[in-house]
Design an enzyme around this catalytic site. Structure first.
Site, mmCIF file in Angstrom:
data_model
loop_
_atom_site.group_PDB
_atom_site.id
_atom_site.type_symbol
_atom_site.label_atom_id
_atom_site.label_comp_id
_atom_site.label_asym_id
_atom_site.label_seq_id
_atom_site.Cartn_x
_atom_site.Cartn_y
_atom_site.Cartn_z
ATOM 1 N N ASP A 142 -11.924 3.052 2.760
ATOM 2 C CA ASP A 142 -10.665 3.588 3.842
ATOM 3 C C ASP A 142 -10.212 4.585 2.722
ATOM 4 O OD1 ASP A 142 -11.564 1.948 5.690
ATOM 5 O OD2 ASP A 142 -10.042 0.631 5.371
ATOM 6 N N THR A 169 0.864 -1.210 0.134
ATOM 7 C CA THR A 169 0.031 0.038 0.058
ATOM 8 C C THR A 169 0.812 1.318 -0.002
ATOM 9 O OG1 THR A 169 -1.694 -1.260 1.344
ATOM 10 C CG2 THR A 169 -1.613 1.241 1.219
ATOM 11 N N ASP A 213 -8.066 3.289 -0.644
ATOM 12 C CA ASP A 213 -6.981 4.041 -0.090
ATOM 13 C C ASP A 213 -6.367 5.160 -1.179
ATOM 14 O OD1 ASP A 213 -7.148 2.088 1.764
ATOM 15 O OD2 ASP A 213 -5.273 1.241 1.668
#
Length: 322
Positions: A181, A106, A158
């Protein structure tokens, strides 16, 4: 004597006024009409720890780049010609093989990484075009006193990583979209007059505020919208136990669930996060703004509480508009 005093006064005034201007101006253009055709090369050309603001003007075009502004570069402004037509895009995602055949995470999937302090961005679209392949960050910010205005930040899971405990970040008049998120991290961040669009039934925020911080994510006068057919969206869930997220005077569409917040159960390392997280609202509006069925561990602010939510209070005397 009066003439000498006047000359000195004018010289000092000119010096002070000059100090507010960029000491270098660089133009980036895909058609080779500027100084560079690459945004990264323009950033690399700026002197490390320069004496004042460096302005990088980016002409309209689609720039397929993965960009890093390192900690050695500060006081840089990236200004696009047109926010909808000046586009920085990439498609990395967690799990994708990198050039060394290692899987990305990520945290290195970003399109734009900001590590330097006092970076400003305006009139630009920042996009991670990867969707439903894994976490895929568009904008990853670690530097302090970061400002972005009149820009689009596009992605899926994200989208924005507001990272690091010491970082203060200000988003104004921005359009932000994502699935899960898609605003997450440890930083102290204010979103003012932003439109935030959910592309999936999921969670908008996942704060990881550390215990010693009074503020996490604060949304002021924002609008929450959703893609057609999206009906079950939470305002947030705590990535870490002391997550802090507050919505003030925010218009919320009918896609926002009545309970508002999710405790993120099942995290064995950090159980019972709802006991320490701080989630609050003040005068939420719209079909999703009713607070009568919000979870019992969330809060409703009073008018008296609002004195603690000025930019100067949130940012510890830093005013991003100066």
């Amino acid at each position: 004597m009066k003439k000498l005093f006047l000359i000195i006064f004018i010289s000092i005034a000119n010096f002070l006024l000059a100090g507010n201007d960029p000491y270098v101006r660089i133009t980036v253009a895909k058609d080779e009409s500027g100084d560079f055709t690459s945004i990264q090369k323009a950033i690399n050309s700026i002197r490390d720890l320069g004496p004042a603001e460096a302005l990088v003007f980016i002409k309209s075009g689609t720039y397929n780049e993965k960009i890093t502004i390192p900690s050695s570069k500060h006081k840089i402004t990236l200004e696009g010609e047109n926010k909808d037509n000046t586009i920085i895009t990439n498609n990395d995602f967690s799990g994708k093989p990198d050039p060394f055949n290692e899987k990305m995470t990520t945290f290195n999937s970003y399109t734009l990484l900001v590590m330097g302090d006092e970076i400003k961005i305006s009139n630009i679209t920042i996009q991670n075009s990867s969707c439903n392949e894994g976490q895929a960050v568009s904008l990853h910010v670690e530097g302090d006193r970061f400002v972005i205005k009149n820009s689009n930040i596009l992605g899926c899971q994200d989208t924005i990583y507001s990272a690091t405990n010491h970082s203060r970040q200000f988003f104004e008049n921005c359009y932000i979209e994502g699935t899960t998120d898609f605003i997450f991290g440890q930083a102290t961040v204010v979103f003012k007059n932003c439109t935030i669009k959910s592309l999936a039934d999921s969670y908008i925020t996942a704060a990881a505020t550390e215990a010693d911080r009074q503020y996490g994510f604060v949304f002021l006068d924002c609008t929450l919208t959703a893609k057609e057919g999206i009906t079950k969206v939470y305002l947030g869930r705590p990535w870490r136990p002391y997550a802090k997220t507050v919505f003030i005077n925010t218009e919320m569409g009918k896609h926002i669930l009545p309970e508002g917040w999710n405790p993120w159960k099942g995290d064995k390392m950090f159980p019972d996060k709802e006991k320490t997280a701080y989630y609050a609202e003040f005068e939420s509006k719209g079909e999703g703004g009713s607070t009568s069925k919000r979870v019992s561990w969330s809060h409703q602010l009073t008018k008296k509480d609002l004195k603690n939510y000025t930019l100067e209070k949130i940012f510890d005397d830093w005013n991003p508009n100066k």
